[in-house]
Design an enzyme around this catalytic site. Structure first.
Site, PDB file in Angstrom:
ATOM      1  N   ASP A 478      86.142  50.544 -62.677  1.00  0.00           N
ATOM      2  CA  ASP A 478      85.514  51.573 -62.543  1.00  0.00           C
ATOM      3  C   ASP A 478      85.678  52.625 -63.366  1.00  0.00           C
ATOM      4  O   ASP A 478      86.667  52.534 -64.245  1.00  0.00           O
ATOM      5  CB  ASP A 478      85.864  52.208 -61.080  1.00  0.00           C
ATOM      6  CG  ASP A 478      84.676  52.902 -60.234  1.00  0.00           C
ATOM      7  OD1 ASP A 478      83.473  53.335 -60.927  1.00  0.00           O
ATOM      8  OD2 ASP A 478      84.641  53.240 -59.018  1.00  0.00           O
ATOM      9  N   ASP A 548      75.375  53.344 -56.820  1.00  0.00           N
ATOM     10  CA  ASP A 548      75.980  53.671 -55.647  1.00  0.00           C
ATOM     11  C   ASP A 548      75.040  53.677 -54.563  1.00  0.00           C
ATOM     12  O   ASP A 548      75.230  53.685 -53.397  1.00  0.00           O
ATOM     13  CB  ASP A 548      76.907  54.722 -55.592  1.00  0.00           C
ATOM     14  CG  ASP A 548      78.010  54.470 -56.187  1.00  0.00           C
ATOM     15  OD1 ASP A 548      78.714  53.640 -56.264  1.00  0.00           O
ATOM     16  OD2 ASP A 548      78.934  55.595 -56.728  1.00  0.00           O
TER      17      ASP A 548
HETATM   18  C1  DGJ Z   1      82.561  54.698 -57.618  1.00  0.00           C
HETATM   19  C2  DGJ Z   1      81.731  53.072 -57.576  1.00  0.00           C
HETATM   20  O1  DGJ Z   1      80.626  53.080 -57.654  1.00  0.00           O
HETATM   21  C3  DGJ Z   1      82.033  52.779 -55.968  1.00  0.00           C
HETATM   22  O2  DGJ Z   1      81.491  51.761 -55.671  1.00  0.00           O
HETATM   23  C4  DGJ Z   1      83.391  52.910 -55.465  1.00  0.00           C
HETATM   24  O3  DGJ Z   1      83.963  52.088 -56.029  1.00  0.00           O
HETATM   25  C5  DGJ Z   1      83.941  54.503 -55.635  1.00  0.00           C
HETATM   26  N1  DGJ Z   1      83.621  54.653 -57.175  1.00  0.00           N
HETATM   27  C6  DGJ Z   1      85.316  54.250 -55.460  1.00  0.00           C
HETATM   28  O4  DGJ Z   1      85.952  55.548 -55.920  1.00  0.00           O
END
Ligand code: DGJ
Length: 736
Positions: A478, A548
């Protein structure tokens, strides 16, 4: 070899499948663009350069210099000599001068495709076949060499471009602009298609007519970004999914980019793509070289859809690598939307137990398992287990999950550092910063200075310890903030502006080490959702979290936009709980499955707490995914509906390469009064063949009828007839 050189006219022709790209060395040594489009039998079209540019008449020496320089379609335009359009190349020499003058010196042609040092790039395979042309340009006053690299793919309408700049002189100079590709089109009658958005609504398709002046998309955030994607298509004004000429450009890079179309005084269009020149500098000492990242250019004479399918084929076969390249990905369950930071070993095992019973194959433990992380305000950089949450340790948890017959995956955010972390206490100077200025927080975190090898080594050491401590088979990498105060504690002043690019090179270096040392681990890239969905990342990770926003209806647009140039099989897509956490919408569980199965597929919910009927639906949903996954991964993708134009429905199709079967998916987004059915035309089938829908084996319909007349989709009602919005349907057509 699909590159031809005509010595008499000093004309080059690259042939990529049905596309030709032609250039000429002018008598002064400038390299001019001649033609880009459908293949033609002719070797030499250089007469085109003379038609409407009266001052440009080969074999005469009395040219009107100013006019010539500002109209010649340069392959790699330099700054400072009278070409007042945007240039691809600009320097700051030791005397403070910015003019350069690149002229042809030599060229070489060979089969295959070179690697770009330290950078991701498409590659040749035995099946694809490629030929490469390297043209050496030289500025005799500044003693600078630029090698322009063109590769044409044999069986795809793809040409890639890059450039390598070398300082041949005794004195250093700075590159202040080093774009990777320039194409001068002879018209302004084109539309520009771009992918723009924001967090949770990435890659929305926008289309506008070109007009005088400069139209650009870019990123200066340190990553390719939620806001703009490094993709542009220029197409005929009347081009649509199925017809018209389209030129697609995609930058194989994950940092600051720049993509601009400029309509000039003579109603011609210059298109440029490369590293964003904003705040970019690169010092080249004697003998040093700089490599520009790759631009992929796709030509289609059958509309936007064919352009997309060409990108998909290229990326599936000639960009994505690793063990999972051609494999079905394990069906995972990720605990982020299920628990956020609020989990422990018992909770994860509970989820895994229930998931394993339903056929889910992997548990992914998301953010919050390390340091003392209970929210987003601490511990990034402390890549050791948070014992309070993972009682018994990581190995215990992984072993328990493995005992259930499931794989285990883990989340990292390797590029970041929290002010509240042991790492920051020990190495405050490892964060990107400018001495004497406060550091700006974003999501409570700073960015690590990945230009420094010792920083990368240290982070990697911590990751390795974790990876070697248990049977980990998947990583979600991430990246949750953009860069500010871009300065490094160790770079000398004259190299500080290199940090933007050095940062990206550092990320690539670490990803390269990780994928080399752990080839069996499936790497999924992610950046606050889909802020780094770019071909650079696809080179390291065969899948990328798309957004997301997991709402099935929002995803229709996001996945439609993403499919402009990225294959569906690379899109991280999960079934999540309702009401959806981002938009609060309720959608049928079935529709959520149909939309997610277009991508990598998985679940992002607390399977122990969802309604029983949803839980009961999971095994059949998984069966359906498994049944069609090969078709989704290997077939041709056709967009049929377009939610950006009509938000009442969407539809798409995957057709097997041999046209033996097709999966058709339809989503009835908003019910409309008095509309009992909707007629939809299929695409991509064999016109002369007959097909039947799997559930109606006796009803045979010709491919021609399915494509020209279409099928009727009756209005759908959900469950007991309470509502019709957001219902979905899939149809499976099989060739007789
Ligand atoms: C952003 C990601 O897109 C989410 O899926 C998740 O992993 C969060 N970060 C966790 O902080």
């Amino acid at each position: 070899m699909n590159i031809f050189y005509n010595e008499k006219d000093k004309a080059f022709k690259l042939r990529a499948n049905n596309t030709d790209y032609m250039m000429k060395v002018c008598e002064e040594g400038y390299l001019a663009h001649v033609y880009y489009g459908n293949k033609v039998p002719d070797e030499d079209l250089t007469y085109l350069l003379r038609l409407d540019e009266s001052p440009f008449t080969p074999a005469t020496n009395d040219r009107d210099r100013a006019s010539f320089m500002d109209t010649l379609p340069f392959e790699y335009p330099c700054f400072g000599l009278g070409d007042y359009r945007e240039s691809a190349f600009k320097i700051m020499d030791a005397d403070g001068m910015s003019t350069s003058d690149l002229r042809y010196v030599s060229h070489k042609m060979y089969e295959g495709k070179p690697k770009l040092e330290g950078l991701p790039a498409t590659f040749a395979t035995e099946e694809s076949g490629c030929s490469t042309l390297e043209i050496t340009m030289y500025d005799k006053y500044a003693d600078i060499e630029v090698v322009l690299i063109y590769t044409a793919f044999d069986k795809l309408d793809v040409i890639t471009r890059s450039a390598v700049i070398t300082n041949k002189s005794e004195k250093p100079f700075k590159i202040t602009r080093a774009l990777s590709a320039c194409v001068d089109f002879d018209t302004d009658k084109m539309d520009m298609i771009t992918l723009n958005g924001s967090w949770a609504r990435e890659r929305a398709v926008e289309r506008c007519r070109l007009h005088h002046g400069k139209q650009l998309v870019d990123s200066c955030r340190g990553e390719s970004s939620h806001q703009n994607n490094p993709f542009v298509a220029l197409c005929d004004n009347n081009a649509d999914e199925d017809k018209g000429e389209v030129f697609g450009f995609n930058f194989v890079y994950s940092g600051n980019f720049y993509a601009q179309a400029e309509v000039t005084q003579h109603k011609k269009t210059r298109f440029l793509m490369g590293i964003n020149p904003l705040d970019f500098e690169w010092l080249l000492e004697k003998g040093e070289s700089f490599t520009c990242p790759e631009v992929v250019m796709v030509h289609s004479d059958e509309g936007i859809g064919k352009m997309s399918r060409t990108f998909h084929d290229l990326y599936r076969n000639n960009l994505i690598r690793g063990e999972y390249k051609d494999k079905r990905r394990p069906i995972l369950i990720n605990n982020w939307e299920a628990t956020y930071f609020n989990f422990d070993t018992d909770k994860l095992i509970d989820i895994a137990k229930e998931a394993s019973k339903l056929g889910i194959e992997m548990l992914v433990m998301d953010d919050g398992w390390f340091g003392h992380r209970d929210s987003d305000n601490s511990s990034l950089g402390d890549w050791f287990v948070y014992e309070k949450k993972l009682m018994g340790g990581l190995k215990y948890l992984v072993d328990e999950v493995n005992k259930l017959g499931m794989k285990f995956g883990i989340w990292f955010e390797p590029e970041m550092i929290s002010p509240d972390s042991e790492l920051y206490k020990a190495h405050p100077d490892w964060a990107i910063q400018i001495k004497g200025r406060p550091l700006t927080l974003c999501r409570e975190q700073y960015v690590l200075d990945y230009s420094r090898k010792e920083v990368r080594d240290y982070v990697y050491g911590m990751m390795k310890k974790i990876l070697d401590s248990a049977n980990i088979e998947y990583i979600k990498w991430d990246m949750n903030r953009q860069l500010t105060e871009v300065g490094s504690a160790t770079l000398p002043a004259e190299r500080q502006r290199e940090l933007w690019h050095r940062y990206v090179l550092g990320v690539y270096d670490l990803m390269d080490r990780l994928t080399t040392d752990y080839p069996h681990i499936l790497l999924e890239n992610c950046s606050g959702g889909g802020a780094r969905f770019d071909p650079g990342m696809l080179y390291y990770s065969p899948q990328i979290w798309c957004s997301d926003d997991t709402d099935a209806i929002e995803r229709l647009k996001i996945q439609h936009g993403t499919s402009m140039c990225y294959p569906c099989s690379a899109m991280g897509a999960h079934v999540s709980d309702c009401p959806n956490h981002t938009v609060g919408r309720n959608t049928p569980f079935k529709t959520r499955g149909h939309v997610a199965m277009v991508g990598t597929f998985g679940y992002e919910l607390d399977v122990t707490r969802i309604p029983q009927e949803d839980r009961d639906a999971i095994p059949a949903q998984i069966e359906e995914f498994n049944k069609f996954n090969k078709l989704v991964r290997t077939g041709d993708h056709y967009r049929i509906g377009n939610m950006f134009e009509d938000n009442t429905w969407d539809a798409w199709e995957f057709v097997a390469k041999d046209k033996s079967e097709a999966l058709f998916e339809f989503v009835q987004v908003l019910g409309r009064p008095n509309e009992r059915s909707r007629r939809i035309k299929l695409k991509g089938l064999e016109a002369d063949a007959y097909y039947y829908e799997e559930n109606e084996p006796d009803k045979k319909i010709s491919g021609a009828a399915l494509m020209n007349a279409g099928i009727n989709i009756a209005k759908m009602w959900n469950g007991d007839g309470l509502y019709g919005d957001f219902c979905s349907k899939i149809l499976h057509f099989i060739k007789v």
